[in-house]
Design an enzyme around this catalytic site. Structure first.
Site, PDB file in Angstrom:
ATOM      1  N   ASP A  16       0.885  -1.161   0.000  1.00 30.82           N
ATOM      2  CA  ASP A  16       0.000   0.000   0.000  1.00 30.82           C
ATOM      3  C   ASP A  16       0.930   1.219   0.000  1.00 30.82           C
ATOM      4  OD1 ASP A  16      -2.285   1.690   0.575  1.00 30.82           O
ATOM      5  OD2 ASP A  16      -1.395   1.869   2.564  1.00 30.82           O
ATOM      6  N   ASP A  18       0.334   5.032   0.843  1.00 33.87           N
ATOM      7  CA  ASP A  18       0.361   6.016   1.941  1.00 33.87           C
ATOM      8  C   ASP A  18       0.630   5.337   3.269  1.00 33.87           C
ATOM      9  OD1 ASP A  18      -0.439   8.124   0.240  1.00 33.87           O
ATOM     10  OD2 ASP A  18      -2.516   7.430   0.384  1.00 33.87           O
ATOM     11  N   GLY A  66      -7.207   4.697   4.215  1.00 38.12           N
ATOM     12  CA  GLY A  66      -7.292   3.574   3.271  1.00 38.12           C
ATOM     13  C   GLY A  66      -8.532   3.584   2.396  1.00 38.12           C
ATOM     14  N   ARG A  69     -11.955   8.780  -1.088  1.00 41.23           N
ATOM     15  CA  ARG A  69     -12.306  10.017  -0.383  1.00 41.23           C
ATOM     16  C   ARG A  69     -13.768  10.145   0.045  1.00 41.23           C
ATOM     17  NH1 ARG A  69     -11.074  13.975  -4.357  1.00 41.23           N
ATOM     18  NH2 ARG A  69      -9.772  12.431  -5.345  1.00 41.23           N
ATOM     19  N   SER A 144      -5.445   6.829  -3.797  1.00 39.21           N
ATOM     20  CA  SER A 144      -5.260   8.250  -4.085  1.00 39.21           C
ATOM     21  C   SER A 144      -5.097   8.478  -5.592  1.00 39.21           C
ATOM     22  CB  SER A 144      -4.020   8.754  -3.341  1.00 39.21           C
ATOM     23  OG  SER A 144      -3.601   9.964  -3.900  1.00 39.21           O
ATOM     24  N   ASP A 202      -1.139  -0.485   6.010  1.00 39.52           N
ATOM     25  CA  ASP A 202      -1.194   0.144   7.338  1.00 39.52           C
ATOM     26  C   ASP A 202      -2.631   0.438   7.777  1.00 39.52           C
ATOM     27  OD1 ASP A 202      -1.682   2.210   5.542  1.00 39.52           O
ATOM     28  OD2 ASP A 202      -0.886   3.713   6.922  1.00 39.52           O
TER      29      ASP A 202
END
Ligand code: BGC
Length: 994
Positions: A16, A18, A66, A69, A144, A202
């Site tokens: 992943d 970010d 995760g 948006r 993203s 994360d």
């Protein structure tokens, strides 16, 4: 790396972005904070609630991390009780819509990105270099839309073979995490199977996605405060930083996890939780419930915390509504106080309560300080273990281990074993087993404590319900190892490394079964010795061994799936009793939702499961409907009809317990509830279940003694409920399974089911008159069935209007449905509890948006009556208009998609149902598990994916099943009952090709 380093068994690692590769999580969190704080402050200024800032750590991890948006904005606001319209992507940034907020967040993020640039985690890039040097491919994914930009400005693009960002996800129509889509797409781009890859994440949603996607291993990265959530979401390992990862150790772990041993790995026999997360404790309490159908005890800690919902529920113990308890969802306030004395199930005091002190200090999670906490649900033996490790400032460590069960052999009996070990010190250990709850009035507002005479070797507690007249008695006895007498309170000198053991039994009786429940509880607990405990535990475990003979399903090639199936089977078994006076509440004995009410969930979703695994339980569940016939008769009468009309929400008498109105806590808006008087299809659902049970078991005794009476009385109801217009009968003013449309005419599902009911009542009448003329005569006179009545049932059935497929093959859900405003549900609006919809209930009544399978229930229940073309046309029409706000919906869609040859959709819907509770995907697990979804997932596996057909020679797996099953499955084993015989079944990959 030494040149001769061994070849690694995993082929790729999917990162992943970010928070794992790039340090952008902080930027995101800060952008969200700025956005929400501005928004919440402005709201507070307008007088809409208090300003409570966004917590860039807790709220970020829990709600937005995760997720795409819009999804993040929606879930955070929902947690604050705020619902905004979605709006559209072109909304100006200052509009009060989800899209506008998401857009503003994006701008804030970009601004920060340009200002601060992107840093990477050096330990991650170091790991990537090692992996690539050892021929392991690497991929990076992110939801993203700026993903590529971010990677470029961090100069790490060249480190990955595959990059998928939010723009790719939109183009490929990939769903957001926790859906595994984006990880699966990465594996596909790498040309590898998910099980050959490792996922590193994360966010809890991302870990779930890795787990659901069947990846070989999922590593969670906890950069602070998120460890428990990652573990609970299914991470195999959690590290604080990837610098901790040694590639060869990882390889060993990977091999152990994925090696296909002939025996099922132990993992699939248990569910574990590490650590403690106060925000999710109620959810954990639901998952870790122990029970036996007579009673259920939520999986709270032995030393419950002040906020625990440490409930004991005894099946059938209901009382008048208490305003202090919410109706179902937390957002609802109790509207009018209903005087019905059996309106809601009563939470009773926690029977495993302990107070443990060591050296004068209380050990619990409040007083702490604790270092470790682990809950392990042992599915195989039906027990719950808890392990606590406390360590004080001086480094004195004390371990407490407990084990508990609700005996399946003796339903009135609970067992608990406690081991306290002062690991590195000597101290006085005190254990107080008193059940006294100082906050009884808050926790259990239905109860008045009675004061039975306890002795110091046994504790007796008894409670009376306020209005329903029940008495519940508990007798508790505890004994320390090596002592010759029982005591409520024990103390002993703890020596370093020496375990002190205590055993306890709690007996529970009520005046539902015993005239003197206190005496009965005392007698059962009497003479309970150390050895008796061993015998009771062995008897309990022997019962569970029996359970698994009938209920076990093993999937070769997917431990996670086997585990989920077993977890669901465990919960279904502990929900069900062989007491024919009670049935299963929608959320079983594991939580407070729906106040323990019984719905059509039992007959349409759960009964097909029980009929094939525990037919005696299925029988008992139907007998409950027999014993509540009087209530159903009074109800029909009070509504102005004949026969029996079952309650939409039922408790013990058969009277309808559905609330008429609810009040939303945040807005105080009053919402009328129509389901109680309109969802009459439940009556036909029960008749349908009676017939299906009879077909599957051939249980003629049941049919003559109980089933026939249910069929006749329900047919009578329909004959009087249908109205004749022109030359047809119609059913008016109903609500179908889709609860978004009330007071409609000719709901296709209701009409079909009513017709089935009427036709089968006639058939069974002829059967009964032939098979058991004496019984028919007696029943005819008991029910005063006129000679012409059976002919009337047949005539109404014959002339009952059945909505048919139109020129496109689609059946109209009810009269006028096609004229409503069309609405295709965006992906982001699916699979949420119906709460948001309640804000706009009248608006959605005018739209084609539907809550759950309605017309689609018909091809599910009557597969032989619909052609493939009609099924396909209806699936294509209704599926996009369904938001699945009910947990009952995914399994239905999964089964139909499987039949239609849409394996990906089938598996996708199936996974949603299968993991609904373990992953808390609807976010309302705190109030209990979803039994209908669990049983629905089983039905999909059996009848949809495996395509099992039950013929005269018993059940047979469809030869084409392999096409519908996940590619990584090697085998499926289960067994089904048919006419009293258990048939073991096995599907093995590749066999059909041979
Ligand atoms: C569903 C019903 C179901 C009930 C209890 C509702 O949300 O719409 O079909 O019977 O929940 O599970």
């Amino acid at each position: 790396m030494p040149p001769a380093a061994a070849k690694l068994s995993f082929r790729a690692v999917v990162f992943d972005m970010d928070g794992v590769v790039t340090r952008t999580a902080d930027l995101h969190a800060a952008a969200w904070k700025e956005l929400f704080d501005d928004y919440l402050r402005a709201r507070a200024d307008r007088g809409a609630g208090m300003f409570e800032p966004f917590d860039a750590k807790g709220d970020y991890l829990a709600y937005v991390d995760g997720k795409p948006r819009q999804e993040g904005a929606r879930s955070f606001l929902a947690a604050r009780g705020i619902t905004l319209p979605d709006g559209s992507p072109d909304d100006p940034p200052d509009a009060e819509t989800i899209y506008a907020l998401a857009r503003r967040k994006d701008e804030l993020f970009e601004r920060r990105l340009q200002r601060r640039g992107v840093a990477v985690f050096d330990s991650t890039t170091a790991l990537i270099h090692v992996l690539r040097s050892r021929a392991v491919a690497t991929a990076v994914v992110t939801s993203s839309r700026h993903g590529r930009e971010v990677l470029q400005s961090a100069h790490v693009t060249a480190l990955f073979d595959v990059i998928l960002d939010g723009t790719d996800a939109a183009r490929l129509e990939l769903k957001g995490k926790p859906d595994p889509d984006i990880f699966l797409a990465a594996a596909e781009h790498l040309k590898l199977a998910p099980r050959q890859c490792i996922v590193i994440e994360d966010a809890a949603a991302g870990v779930m996605a890795g787990r659901h996607g069947g990846f070989g291993l999922v590593i969670g990265v906890d950069r602070g405060g998120n460890r428990q959530a990652l573990m609970r979401s299914g991470a195999d390992i959690v590290v604080a930083d990837l610098g901790e990862v040694d590639v060869d150790a990882l390889d060993r772990r990977f091999r152990n996890r994925t090696s296909a041993s002939p025996r099922e790995p132990e993992d699939a026999w248990r569910v574990e939780q590490e650590g403690f997360d106060p925000a999710r404790e109620h959810e954990m309490e639901s998952l870790f419930t122990v029970g036996n159908g007579y009673l259920g005890v939520r999986g709270s800690l032995d030393m419950p915390l002040p906020g625990s919902q440490a409930d004991l529920f005894v099946a059938g113990i209901y009382d008048r509504k208490q305003p202090a308890l919410p109706y179902s969802e937390l957002e609802f306030l109790t509207a009018r106080r209903d005087e019905y004395a059996y309106a809601e199930r009563v939470p009773l005091p926690f029977p495993y309560r302990l107070r443990v002190s060591v050296g004068g200090r209380t050990l619990d999670l409040v007083e702490g300080p604790w270092r470790e906490l682990r809950r392990v649900l042992d599915l195989r033996h039906g027990g719950l273990q808890l392990f606590y490790l406390f360590e004080d400032k001086q480094g004195r460590r004390t371990a407490i281990e407990t084990w508990r069960c609700a005996s399946l052999a003796e339903p009135h009996l609970l067992l608990q074993e406690v081991t306290v070990t002062c690991e590195n010190h000597d101290a006085l250990v005190e254990i107080d087993t008193s059940l006294h709850d100082p906050d009884l009035a808050d926790h259990d507002p239905h109860l008045r404590a009675l004061v039975p005479e306890s002795a110091d070797d046994v504790e007796l507690r008894a409670y009376a319900t306020q209005a329903s007249g029940y008495t519940v008695a508990l007798a508790s006895r505890a004994r320390l190892s090596g002592e010759s007498r029982d005591r409520v309170y024990v103390q002993a000198q703890g020596k370093a490394g020496v375990a002190l053991r205590l055993r306890r039994c709690v007996a529970i009786h009520t005046n539902r079964h015993d005239a003197d429940p206190i005496a009965a509880a005392r007698a059962r607990a009497q003479g309970f010795s150390w050895d008796a405990f061993d015998r009771a535990r062995a008897a309990h475990e022997a019962c569970w061994a029996e359970v698994w003979r009938s209920a076990d399903v093993t999937i070769g090639g997917s431990v996670a799936t086997t585990q989920a199936l077993r977890f669901n089977a465990y919960h279904l078994r502990i929900a069900a009793n062989r007491d024919p006076r009670t049935s299963i509440g929608a959320r079983t004995l594991s939580g407070r939702a729906y106040e323990g009410h019984v719905f059509w969930d039992v007959e349409i979703f759960m009964l097909p499961y029980f009929v094939r695994t525990f037919p005696d339980i299925a029988r008992s569940l139907l007998l409950y409907r027999y014993y509540t016939l009087d209530g159903a008769r009074s109800r029909a009468l009070s509504l102005g009809y004949r026969g029996a009309c079952y309650a939409w929400e039922s408790t013990v008498t058969g009277a309808d317990a559905t609330p008429r109105q609810i009040i939303l806590k945040t807005s105080h808006k009053k919402i009328p509830i129509y389901t109680g008087h309109e969802q009459v299809h439940v009556t036909a659902d029960i008749a349908f279940a009676v017939i299906r049970y009879f077909e599957a078991t051939g249980d003629a005794a049941f049919m003559t003694e109980a089933g026939a009476e249910i069929l006749f009385e329900t047919a009578r109801f329909w004959a009087s409920r249908c109205v004749r217009k022109d030359d047809r009968y119609h059913i008016e003013a109903v609500t179908g399974p889709d609860e978004y449309h009330h007071t409609v005419n000719d709901n296709a599902y209701t009409n079909w089911m009513a017709r089935f009911n009427l036709e089968h009542a006639g058939r069974m009448q002829r059967w009964l008159a032939r098979q058991a003329p004496e019984i028919w005569k007696a029943l005819r006179s008991k029910l005063a069935i006129a000679d012409e009545e059976p002919a009337l049932w047949a005539a109404v059935a014959e002339a009952l209007y059945l909505p048919q497929a139109n020129a496109s093959g689609v059946i109209e859900q009810f009269e006028g449905y096609f004229e409503l405003r069309d609405y295709v549900v965006p992906a982001s609006e699916r699979f949420h509890p119906p709460l948001r919809r309640l804000f706009e209930s009248e608006k959605i009544n005018g739209m084609q948006l539907i809550k759950q399978a309605d017309v689609l229930m018909l091809p599910l229940l009557f597969p032989e009556r619909f052609t493939r073309e009609v099924l396909a046309a209806n699936y294509r029409y209704y599926e996009p208009r369904t938001d699945h706000a009910s947990s009952l919906s995914p399994a239905v869609h999964a089964t139909l998609a499987a039949r239609l040859g849409l394996p990906e959709q089938a598996q996708d819907y199936w996974r949603r149902g299968l993991w609904l509770d373990l992953s808390n995907t609807m976010g309302n697990g705190a109030l209990g598990i979803h039994a209908a979804s669990m049983a629905g997932a089983w039905q999909t596996l059996v009848y949809g994916l495996l395509g099992i057909h039950v013929g005269d020679d018993g059940p047979v797996v469809d030869r084409e099943a392999g096409r519908r099953l996940p590619a990584r499955w090697q085998s499926v084993e289960l067994s089904l009952y048919h006419h009293g015989k258990r048939y073991p079944l096995r599907w093995t990959a590749g066999e059909e090709e041979r």
